[in-house]
Design a protein around this motif. Structure first.
Motif, PDB file in Angstrom:
ATOM      1  N   HIS A  42       0.834  -1.194   0.000  1.00  0.00           N
ATOM      2  CA  HIS A  42       0.000   0.000   0.000  1.00  0.00           C
ATOM      3  C   HIS A  42       0.870   1.246   0.000  1.00  0.00           C
ATOM      4  CE1 HIS A  42      -3.622  -2.340   1.078  1.00  0.00           C
ATOM      5  NE2 HIS A  42      -2.768  -3.063   1.787  1.00  0.00           N
ATOM      6  N   TRP A  43       0.375   2.285  -0.635  1.00  0.00           N
ATOM      7  CA  TRP A  43       1.025   3.587  -0.560  1.00  0.00           C
ATOM      8  C   TRP A  43       0.575   4.277   0.725  1.00  0.00           C
ATOM      9  CZ3 TRP A  43       4.893   6.332  -2.183  1.00  0.00           C
ATOM     10  CH2 TRP A  43       4.915   7.709  -1.958  1.00  0.00           C
ATOM     11  N   HIS A  44       1.573   4.740   1.522  1.00  0.00           N
ATOM     12  CA  HIS A  44       1.254   5.463   2.751  1.00  0.00           C
ATOM     13  C   HIS A  44       1.543   6.943   2.531  1.00  0.00           C
ATOM     14  CE1 HIS A  44       1.282   6.873   6.885  1.00  0.00           C
ATOM     15  NE2 HIS A  44       0.676   5.747   7.226  1.00  0.00           N
ATOM     16  N   GLU A  45       0.478   7.724   2.411  1.00  0.00           N
ATOM     17  CA  GLU A  45       0.621   9.129   2.078  1.00  0.00           C
ATOM     18  C   GLU A  45       1.388   9.886   3.145  1.00  0.00           C
ATOM     19  OE1 GLU A  45       0.487  12.279  -0.365  1.00  0.00           O
ATOM     20  OE2 GLU A  45      -0.387  10.321  -0.839  1.00  0.00           O
ATOM     21  N   GLY A  46       1.126   9.590   4.406  1.00  0.00           N
ATOM     22  CA  GLY A  46       1.756  10.332   5.493  1.00  0.00           C
ATOM     23  C   GLY A  46       3.262  10.191   5.531  1.00  0.00           C
ATOM     24  N   MET A  47       3.768   9.010   5.215  1.00  0.00           N
ATOM     25  CA  MET A  47       5.206   8.784   5.230  1.00  0.00           C
ATOM     26  C   MET A  47       5.839   8.945   3.858  1.00  0.00           C
ATOM     27  SD  MET A  47       5.679   5.621   7.957  1.00  0.00           S
ATOM     28  CE  MET A  47       4.729   4.443   7.002  1.00  0.00           C
ATOM     29  N   GLY A  48       5.004   8.999   2.819  1.00  0.00           N
ATOM     30  CA  GLY A  48       5.529   9.152   1.474  1.00  0.00           C
ATOM     31  C   GLY A  48       6.302   7.943   0.994  1.00  0.00           C
ATOM     32  N   VAL A  49       5.821   6.758   1.347  1.00  0.00           N
ATOM     33  CA  VAL A  49       6.519   5.531   0.964  1.00  0.00           C
ATOM     34  C   VAL A  49       5.493   4.410   0.846  1.00  0.00           C
ATOM     35  CG1 VAL A  49       6.985   4.810   3.359  1.00  0.00           C
ATOM     36  CG2 VAL A  49       8.512   4.056   1.534  1.00  0.00           C
ATOM     37  N   ALA A  50       5.742   3.469  -0.072  1.00  0.00           N
ATOM     38  CA  ALA A  50       4.926   2.270  -0.140  1.00  0.00           C
ATOM     39  C   ALA A  50       5.340   1.321   0.973  1.00  0.00           C
ATOM     40  CB  ALA A  50       5.094   1.588  -1.497  1.00  0.00           C
TER      41      ALA A  50
END
Length: 412
Positions: A42-50
């Motif tokens: 999943h893409w994690h928007e808050g951390m800017g990393v999959a």
């Protein structure tokens, strides 16, 4: 839709998490289970990393040779000279051929019997620390496992391994604690500045220690790192040697203190398993592995793509990052039977706590000795141990641990 085309489509995150939320920090595992139910990456928007959340996907991230540890300097460069120096020259932050040369040299120095030399010393140290903990409980009714056992044990071990004089050892833990804060996301500026100050002081201290060991070698790892040469006659540079020493302290200290802290916290929360271990110390080897799996001290480990890579249907382009979410992988029901059950006899237990592939933790055997020694001492000397109060949890996500763990041992 053509299935081959679907492989290149990004995963859609239906459930996610806020890595700063105290409720998530207290227990991230339900959120991880929700993510696994929706997909493996999943893409994690808050951390800017999959983030790879299944065991298979996390394993693939750690093993894939087109996903590397590619260091990017902390910025601005003029404010983070020492922090960047330590990481540019670390074998953890390099790929072959640099990683191969560094690991071969460091492994050769380790291979001179340092771990086995320290085994009885570690056992004795753990016994003395737990004796002190037990005495404090008798005197005051309770005492902190973190302050008296879990934190000092790995620092003393790494200091002994490196040959750090006894009077200087109190310097090490504050330096390590400050530097590793830089691995968190969205770190406040004052903590970033504190990490650079700690790195600068640590680098200066180790340069002095290296100079001392060049002039007067001892029976310690720094002396062997100074002396070791590769097959072509190459040696570690001073920057590489200093970086190796700092890596050993930070990785060794942060992992071990949090395995012991998180693990004993779990044991106290599962009194049947604690009594089981007290009754059967033969469970210690599998117990150590379960402590590492059940509440992982390192929750996330990043990689950067050097060419296009697809992990569980998620495409990572060159220069993009993907992280193995180790805490999620450790509770994958496709790999671990009843993954939310704390089972000291779990076997097999293929957790990813020490990584996989070429970056597998060089200090894993030493960490296992330390954790086993601490558990053995607690079982023998404090079999009636209980939590005296709920511990305070650290606010960080990537490095998962406790501030304290108050224990008591009521007289029966």
């Amino acid at each position: 839709m053509d299935a081959s085309l679907a492989l290149d489509l990004p995963s859609v995150t239906v459930a996610s998490f806020d890595q700063h939320d105290p409720a998530f920090i207290a227990n991230p595992y339900p959120a991880f289970a929700a993510l696994r139910a929706e997909g493996e990456v999943h893409w994690h928007e808050g951390m800017g990393v999959a983030v790879a959340v299944s065991h298979a996907a996390a394993s693939a991230v750690l093993r894939h040779r087109s996903l590397g540890r590619i260091w990017s300097d902390a910025e601005p460069l003029d404010l983070f000279g020492s922090f960047n120096l330590l990481h540019r020259n670390s074998m953890l932050e390099n790929e072959p051929p640099t990683h191969t040369r560094l690991r071969r040299l460091v492994a050769a120095a380790f291979g001179r019997g340092h771990v086995e030399r320290l085994r009885p010393w570690i056992t004795d140290l753990a016994d003395r620390l737990v004796d002190d903990l037990a005495a404090a409980i008798r005197d005051d009714g309770q005492a902190d496992l973190l302050a008296r056992v879990a934190a000092p044990l790995p620092v003393e071990v790494i200091a002994e391994l490196l040959g750090v004089p006894a009077g200087d050892r109190p310097l090490l833990q504050p330096w390590s604690n400050a530097i590793v804060k830089m691995y968190e996301y969205d770190l406040a500026e004052d903590k970033r500045a504190a990490a650079e100050r700690a790195a600068t002081e640590f680098v200066a201290y180790l340069r002095g220690l290296v100079a001392l060991r060049r002039a007067s070698p001892g029976d310690d790892l720094v002396s062997d790192l100074v002396a070791v040469t590769d097959s072509d006659g190459a040696k570690l540079t001073e920057d590489e040697l200093v970086s190796t020493a700092v890596l050993l302290l930070m990785a060794g200290h942060e992992a071990t203190v949090n395995v012991i802290g998180n693990g004993v916290h779990a044991l106290m929360g599962h009194p049947d398993e604690w009594r089981r271990l007290v009754a059967d110390p033969g469970l210690l080897p599998t117990a150590v592995e379960e402590l590492i799996r059940y509440d992982s001290p390192l929750q996330l480990f990043e990689r950067t793509a050097t060419e296009p890579v697809t992990i569980a249907g998620y495409r990572v382009e060159p220069g993009e990052k993907i992280a193995a979410l180790l805490g999620a992988a450790a509770r994958d029901p496709l790999v671990f039977r009843d993954p939310d059950t704390f089972d000291l006899s779990r076997d097999p237990n293929p957790h990813l706590g020490f990584g996989m592939g070429i970056h597998y933790c060089l200090g894993a055997p030493l960490a296992r000795i330390e954790v086993r020694a601490a558990l053995s001492a607690l079982v023998r000397k404090l079999p009636g141990a209980e939590r005296a109060a709920e511990p305070r949890r650290r606010a960080e996500f990537v490095i998962r641990g406790l501030h304290d763990l108050p224990l008591t041992a009521p007289r029966r």
